[in-house]
Design an enzyme around this catalytic site. Sequence first.
Site, PDB file in Angstrom:
ATOM      1  N   HIS A 128       0.836  -1.208   0.000  1.00 49.45           N
ATOM      2  CA  HIS A 128       0.000   0.000   0.000  1.00 49.45           C
ATOM      3  C   HIS A 128       0.867   1.253   0.000  1.00 49.45           C
ATOM      4  O   HIS A 128       0.629   2.184  -0.788  1.00 49.45           O
ATOM      5  CB  HIS A 128      -0.904  -0.017   1.239  1.00 49.45           C
ATOM      6  CG  HIS A 128      -1.583   1.286   1.532  1.00 49.45           C
ATOM      7  ND1 HIS A 128      -2.868   1.560   1.111  1.00 49.45           N
ATOM      8  CD2 HIS A 128      -1.162   2.386   2.199  1.00 49.45           C
ATOM      9  CE1 HIS A 128      -3.201   2.778   1.508  1.00 49.45           C
ATOM     10  NE2 HIS A 128      -2.187   3.293   2.173  1.00 49.45           N
ATOM     11  N   GLU A 129       1.869   1.295   0.858  1.00 52.88           N
ATOM     12  CA  GLU A 129       2.705   2.494   0.964  1.00 52.88           C
ATOM     13  C   GLU A 129       3.523   2.718  -0.309  1.00 52.88           C
ATOM     14  O   GLU A 129       3.662   3.851  -0.773  1.00 52.88           O
ATOM     15  CB  GLU A 129       3.613   2.397   2.187  1.00 52.88           C
ATOM     16  CG  GLU A 129       2.879   2.321   3.514  1.00 52.88           C
ATOM     17  CD  GLU A 129       1.965   3.505   3.775  1.00 52.88           C
ATOM     18  OE1 GLU A 129       2.241   4.598   3.232  1.00 52.88           O
ATOM     19  OE2 GLU A 129       0.974   3.346   4.507  1.00 52.88           O
ATOM     20  N   HIS A 132       1.484   4.345  -2.996  1.00 49.17           N
ATOM     21  CA  HIS A 132       1.419   5.810  -2.952  1.00 49.17           C
ATOM     22  C   HIS A 132       2.536   6.428  -3.797  1.00 49.17           C
ATOM     23  O   HIS A 132       2.318   7.411  -4.517  1.00 49.17           O
ATOM     24  CB  HIS A 132       1.567   6.303  -1.510  1.00 49.17           C
ATOM     25  CG  HIS A 132       0.316   6.236  -0.695  1.00 49.17           C
ATOM     26  ND1 HIS A 132      -0.879   6.784  -1.105  1.00 49.17           N
ATOM     27  CD2 HIS A 132       0.085   5.707   0.543  1.00 49.17           C
ATOM     28  CE1 HIS A 132      -1.798   6.592  -0.163  1.00 49.17           C
ATOM     29  NE2 HIS A 132      -1.233   5.931   0.834  1.00 49.17           N
ATOM     30  N   GLU A 190      -5.849   6.894  -0.788  1.00 47.14           N
ATOM     31  CA  GLU A 190      -5.769   5.731   0.092  1.00 47.14           C
ATOM     32  C   GLU A 190      -6.405   4.508  -0.561  1.00 47.14           C
ATOM     33  O   GLU A 190      -5.841   3.402  -0.528  1.00 47.14           O
ATOM     34  CB  GLU A 190      -6.444   6.037   1.430  1.00 47.14           C
ATOM     35  CG  GLU A 190      -5.714   7.039   2.292  1.00 47.14           C
ATOM     36  CD  GLU A 190      -4.326   6.567   2.681  1.00 47.14           C
ATOM     37  OE1 GLU A 190      -4.152   5.370   2.999  1.00 47.14           O
ATOM     38  OE2 GLU A 190      -3.394   7.395   2.670  1.00 47.14           O
TER      39      GLU A 190
END
Length: 267
Positions: A128-129, A132, A190
């Site tokens: 997920h990070e 980004h 997100e």
Amino acid sequence: MTSKLLRMLTIGLVSTALVACSTSPTGRKQLVLMPDSQLNEMGVASFSEMKSSTPASSSTKATQNVQCVADRIIAVLPDEYRNQAWEVVLFNDEQVNAFALPGYKIGVYTGLLDVAQNQSQLAAVIGHEVGHVMARHGNERVSTQLATNQALAIGYQLSGEDSATKAAIFQGLGIGAQVGIILPFSRIHESEADVIGLDLMAKAGFNPEESIKLWQNMAKNGSSTTPEFLSTHPSHDTRMKDLNAAMATPKQVYASLKSANKVANCY
């Protein structure tokens, strides 16, 4: 506000959008105004500052586990991201959090390891990070803030003499922009990073279904009383619903790797 002012603001914002239009990995149109090199420099500087203020974990085993998961995720990134000198640090801090920065930096807090209870749950967070970074969300957030502030500043200058009423109106417009533009964009980021991360973790040989269990653990760990429409993050229920909706293809990818005995084995 006069029709002339509205026309000027519209022309300015449309021109900016046309010049700075970009597309995210999921195909979403973005406003990107900053050079990526500048965001990378900012990310490197921020990471260096964090390393000087927050100690790294003294646990060799935990550090190796985090590095292994990150390495598996990095190995399946597109070439422009995979062929970089990524730096991964496990910080000795009780925060239940992790981050990735432009400039190819990944930070994980030891507190996260109490909630991400296995390698696949940790992979969901790291994926997920990194998502980004791949989607240039940092650049987009800065660009959206700059464009919003510029529009309000131009509007203020062109809307007549200063007065208490005028100041109150534009203060209200600023709050409205925060709630109506900037916060929703953050929630979009997100949710987009969740989908990108789900794809990355499956390709890296981690069980994508563990991403749902991760958010179940997050919900048990603590909850926010802030309404979702005033939050920069989707609610836990929204995230789990969206992850379930995007689960079919990652499950197939993981099943294929599992049948070929190529799944991750970090710990």
